[in-house]
Every structure is written in structure tokens, then in C-alpha cells.
Design an enzyme around this catalytic site. Structure first.
Site, short mmCIF file in Angstrom:
data_model
loop_
_atom_site.label_atom_id
_atom_site.label_comp_id
_atom_site.label_asym_id
_atom_site.label_seq_id
_atom_site.Cartn_x
_atom_site.Cartn_y
_atom_site.Cartn_z
N ARG A 64 -8.50 -13.00 3.58
CA ARG A 64 -8.52 -12.14 2.39
C ARG A 64 -8.98 -12.93 1.17
O ARG A 64 -10.08 -12.75 0.71
CB ARG A 64 -7.13 -11.52 2.20
CG ARG A 64 -7.17 -10.13 1.67
CD ARG A 64 -5.94 -9.32 1.97
NE ARG A 64 -4.70 -9.86 1.44
CZ ARG A 64 -3.53 -9.21 1.51
NH1 ARG A 64 -3.48 -8.01 2.06
NH2 ARG A 64 -2.44 -9.75 1.04
N LYS B 282 6.01 -5.98 -6.00
CA LYS B 282 4.70 -5.35 -6.14
C LYS B 282 4.80 -3.86 -5.79
O LYS B 282 5.83 -3.42 -5.25
CB LYS B 282 3.71 -6.04 -5.21
CG LYS B 282 4.07 -5.92 -3.73
CD LYS B 282 3.20 -6.84 -2.89
CE LYS B 282 3.49 -6.68 -1.41
NZ LYS B 282 2.85 -7.74 -0.61
N MET C 3 1.27 21.08 0.67
CA MET C 3 1.04 20.12 -0.41
C MET C 3 2.35 19.80 -1.12
O MET C 3 2.69 18.65 -1.35
CB MET C 3 0.03 20.66 -1.40
CG MET C 3 -0.20 19.72 -2.56
SD MET C 3 -1.89 19.28 -2.86
CE MET C 3 -2.62 20.80 -3.37
N TYR D 254 0.36 27.28 7.28
CA TYR D 254 -1.09 27.25 7.46
C TYR D 254 -1.46 27.19 8.93
O TYR D 254 -0.82 26.52 9.72
CB TYR D 254 -1.69 26.03 6.76
CG TYR D 254 -1.65 26.12 5.24
CD1 TYR D 254 -2.37 27.11 4.58
CD2 TYR D 254 -0.90 25.24 4.50
CE1 TYR D 254 -2.34 27.21 3.19
CE2 TYR D 254 -0.86 25.32 3.11
CZ TYR D 254 -1.58 26.31 2.47
OH TYR D 254 -1.54 26.39 1.11
C1 PLP Z 1 3.74 -8.65 -0.12
C2 PLP Z 1 3.70 -10.12 -0.09
C3 PLP Z 1 4.85 -10.86 0.20
C4 PLP Z 1 6.15 -10.21 0.59
O1 PLP Z 1 6.08 -9.79 1.90
P1 PLP Z 1 7.34 -9.07 2.62
O2 PLP Z 1 6.98 -9.08 4.03
O3 PLP Z 1 7.41 -7.71 2.01
O4 PLP Z 1 8.52 -9.88 2.29
C5 PLP Z 1 4.75 -12.23 0.14
N1 PLP Z 1 3.60 -12.84 -0.19
C6 PLP Z 1 2.48 -12.17 -0.47
C7 PLP Z 1 1.23 -12.90 -0.82
C8 PLP Z 1 2.48 -10.78 -0.43
O5 PLP Z 1 1.36 -10.10 -0.70
#
Ligand code: PLP
Length: 400
Positions: free
Chosen positions: A133, A35, A335, A262
Site C-alpha cells: 500500500r 480512525k 432504503m 420490492y
Molecule cells: C487500522 C490500523 C490499525 C488498527 O488495526 P486493528 O486491527 O483495528 O487493531 C493499526 N495500524 C494501522 C496502520 C491501521 O491502518
């Protein structure tokens, strides 16, 4: 070649994957979580590397992310972990993405869409056990099971939950979550629904609970070379595939008492050299997630850090490496430009500087340079281009 880029070593990712496999219980498979564009490394590159090494399952958060993987030839299972909406499902089903379902109304809509398309929707049921969640709770299961028993276009391929505190020394919360998950699984099986696979482990739970590896472990953090908490240091050796670099693009000799940046928060104490690098907070440099203090000591640390900042002293890890030495950042990170106080040490225009950059928040506009077998085989920016452009939209040209 731009002045700032990120070197990504895919052989290191492969090494980390193989390390995970060594700890994996037999009968379980590794679902590589890629992801957020593979935590900033590039989801396509990471997934392709792992698929070529035999990895057969991947996870992302959104349908969009899943489609990108399919479009780039990933043929394994792709599970969308996050919630998604009906407007995305036709394309998701046509591309054989597995969807996470966590609400009854959407389950009904998904069945309708799948029926219209004469396709089967592959789903994983998400159980809410303490993350707060998404997911079904015990009270939902009767209605869900009843519906699924009748639904002709939904295949229940999985059931899973996500831990909120895995990796903490105190295991009780995670044990409680696991108990709730097993209760939900038992209940839904009692009601006649038998999910093909179950999975609960993220990286931390994967290391702490081999007895819970089940059909899949969902591992992301370990693959990119990080341990999911300080408690795990020394437990296994991973390789870091990530090196953010930039070049010294300007260099000046200045006298003592020169103000830098800055608000002039920095003033040179002696005659020194200032080097300018083309990286700043727009690249994610010096950008830290807001920390909520975990107890008194933590709170005190954060207060001290901020007092120091007021006096122009940065106590963070915003240190950079130049010719193998640690070099101070002079003044505020800008920036896109940052100044370094190099002192009297040797430094030249074009010198490479290694900067700390959090992976998932590093700017996608920074060039990624991919290494494998000891050579660079690809360079690219992460963003994918336009999803759609309205041909009717007037393009106004402005003469200056
Ligand atoms: C991000 C995520 C993982 C992976 O988690 P890590 O700690 O990065 O291995 C597993 N399951 C779900 C639902 C996630 O959102």
C-alpha cells in the site's frame, strides 16, 4: 428522539482498553486507533474517554480526522497513519499532529513547509513490507537517510509497518514482514537516523506477538469490542459497547399469502403480523462488504447463499431481536424502511428492535446515544458540519 439510533457504552470501551493494558508488555504504550470516526462509535467520545483513563496516544487515517480530535481537546500524541498532502500540512503542524511519511518527494516538501513556518514536523516513517500500500522499501533508505540527516525541521519520532495477514494461522507471511521491517530499521540506523519509537502491531499481532509490542501497539478492533478473527475466540473477554436499535413504527395483521416489499420476494405463509421499522440500507443495515471467496468451501457458501436469496430466503445474519426473540426480516431491506414478520407473538407499536449493524459502515446520520456510569450523558450525530461556505455563492429561493 428519532425512531432509530445507536447506544454506545463508553464504559465498555474503557473496559476493553484496560483489558488491552493487561496484555501489554511493560515499556510499551497503547496507541488507540480511532480512525473512521472511531470505527463508527465516535472518535471524539472514544478518545476523550480513553485520554481521561491515561491513554496518551491516538491514531487516525487522515489529517482531517486528527484536527477534529485536537479541536475537541485531545492533547496526546495524534499520529496520522495514512498518506496526506502538502496542502494539509501547515494546519497539521500548527496543531501538533504527527505525520506518516512514505515518499521521498513529500519528505522534501514537508521540510520546506516546516522551515517556512519555523516549526518542527514530527514524522513516523512507514516501511512497506508486504501490505502493498504505502511506505519506503529498502532501496529508498539511503536517499531518505541522507536527506533527513540534513533536514533541520523534521524530527523522526517513529518508524512502523502494517501487517497484511496478522491473525492467520500460518504465521510465515507476518514473520517475513517483520524481518523486512527490522532490516529496514537496522539499515536506517546504520545510516545515522535513529527513530525514537518503533511500532508494528495491530490488534491481531498484539495478541499473537507480545515480543513485538516495542514502543507502541496500534490497537483499534479490540477497543471496540471485536476480536480480530475467529482464531482468537476465548483468548480474552471484551465487552460490546454497540447496540443499534429502532422502534416498531407500524404494525399490521395480514392473512396468509400477503406479498411484502420490492419485487414481492416474500410471501407470508400463514396469517401473521408485519412490523415496520425505520432502518434500511441507507443506514448500513444489511450492507455487507463484498466477500472474495477464500477457497472452494467459501465459494460454495457464497453461491448457496445467493441461490437462497433468489428464492427469497436470507441465510445471512440479518436477523433482528424483538422482546428477546429472533425475528425474521420479510422481503428486501428498503432504503430506510424494513418489514419484519413477527408471527403471532406479542408485539406493540413502539417496541424496541435490536438490529445488526456493522460499526464502521453505520450511517453517521444515525443518532449516537452515549452511555457512561449507567446513564445517557450525550446524544449526537457524527458529522462535523461545514468546513467552509463561499459567502458569494448565490442562494436561490424557489417559490412553489
Ligand atoms: C487500522 C490500523 C490499525 C488498527 O488495526 P486493528 O486491527 O483495528 O487493531 C493499526 N495500524 C494501522 C496502520 C491501521 O491502518
Amino acid at each position: 428522539m428519532p425512531g432509530a439510533w445507536i447506544d454506545i457504552d463508553l464504559d465498555a470501551v474503557l473496559f476493553n482498553y484496560q483489558t488491552v493494558l493487561k496484555f501489554l508488555q511493560s515499556g510499551s504504550r497503547c496507541m488507540a486507533v480511532v480512525k473512521a470516526d472511531g470505527y463508527g462509535l465516535g472518535a471524539v467520545e472514544v478518545a476523550r474517554k480513553l485520554e481521561s483513563a491515561g491513554c496518551s496516544a491516538f491514531a487516525v487515517t487522515s489529517v482531517d480526522e486528527g484536527l477534529i480530535l485536537r479541536r475537541h481537546g485531545i492533547s496526546g500524541l495524534i499520529l496520522v497513519l495514512g498518506p496526506s498532502g502538502p496542502e494539509e500540512w501547515a494546519e497539521a503542524l500548527q496543531n501538533d499532529l504527527s505525520l506518516t511519511m512514505s515518499s521521498f518527494d513529500y519528505l522534501v516538501e514537508l521540510e520546506n513547509i516546516a522551515r517556512e513556518l519555523t516549526l518542527h514536523a514530527k514524522i513516523h516513517l512507514k516501511v512497506e513490507t508486504g501490505m502493498g500500500r504505502t511506505g519506503f522499501v529498502q532501496a529508498d533508505l539511503e536517499q531518505v537517510a541522507k536527506f533527513l540527516a540534513e533536514a533541520g525541521h523534521i524530527e523522526v519520532n517513529g518508524i512502523f509497518t502494517h501487517f497484511a495477514r496478522a491473525g492467520q494461522r500460518d504465521l510465515s507471511y507476518t514473520l517475513e514482514q517483520h524481518k523486512k521491517f527490522m532490516a529496514a530499521l537496522n539499515r536506517i540506523e546504520e545510516l545515522g537516523i535513529h527513530p525514537r519509537w518503533k511500532h508494528v502491531c495491530n490488534s491481531a499481532a498484539f495478541l499473537d506477538h507480545p515480543e513485538w509490542h516495542y514502543d507502541f501497539v496500534r490497537v483499534g478492533t479490540l477497543l471496540i469490542g471485536h476480536l480480530p478473527g475467529q482464531a482468537f475466540s476465548g483468548r480474552l473477554k471484551l465487552k460490546d459497547p454497540w447496540l443499534a436499535k429502532c422502534k416498531v413504527e407500524a404494525l399490521y395483521k395480514v392473512p396468509a399469502g400477503t406479498y411484502v416489499g420490492y419485487q414481492s420476494v416474500y410471501r407470508t405463509k400463514t396469517a401473521t403480523q408485519l412490523a415496520v421499522i425505520p432502518a434500511g440500507y441507507a443506514d448500513g443495515f444489511g450492507v455487507e462488504p463484498r466477500l472474495i471467496p477464500q477457497g472452494w468451501i467459501d465459494l460454495l457458501k457464497i453461491i448457496i447463499k445467493n441461490i437462497a436469496l433468489y428464492f427469497g430466503i436470507s441465510l445471512g445474519q440479518e436477523k433482528v431481536q424483538l422482546r428477546g426473540r429472533t425475528v425474521r426480516i420479510a422481503g428486501k431491506i428498503g432504503m430506510q424502511l424494513t418489514v419484519l414478520d413477527v408471527g403471532k407473538e406479542t408485539c406493540a407499536l413502539g417496541d424496541e428492535v435490536i438490529i445488526p449493524l456493522r460499526r464502521a459502515s453505520a450511517n453517521p446520520r444515525l443518532l449516537r446515544r452515549y452511555w457512561a456510569d449507567g446513564r445517557i450523558y450525550k446524544e449526537r450525530y457524527l458529522q462535523e458540519g461545514f468546513l467552509s461556505v463561499d459567502p458569494e455563492y448565490p442562494i436561490v429561493s424557489v417559490d412553489s
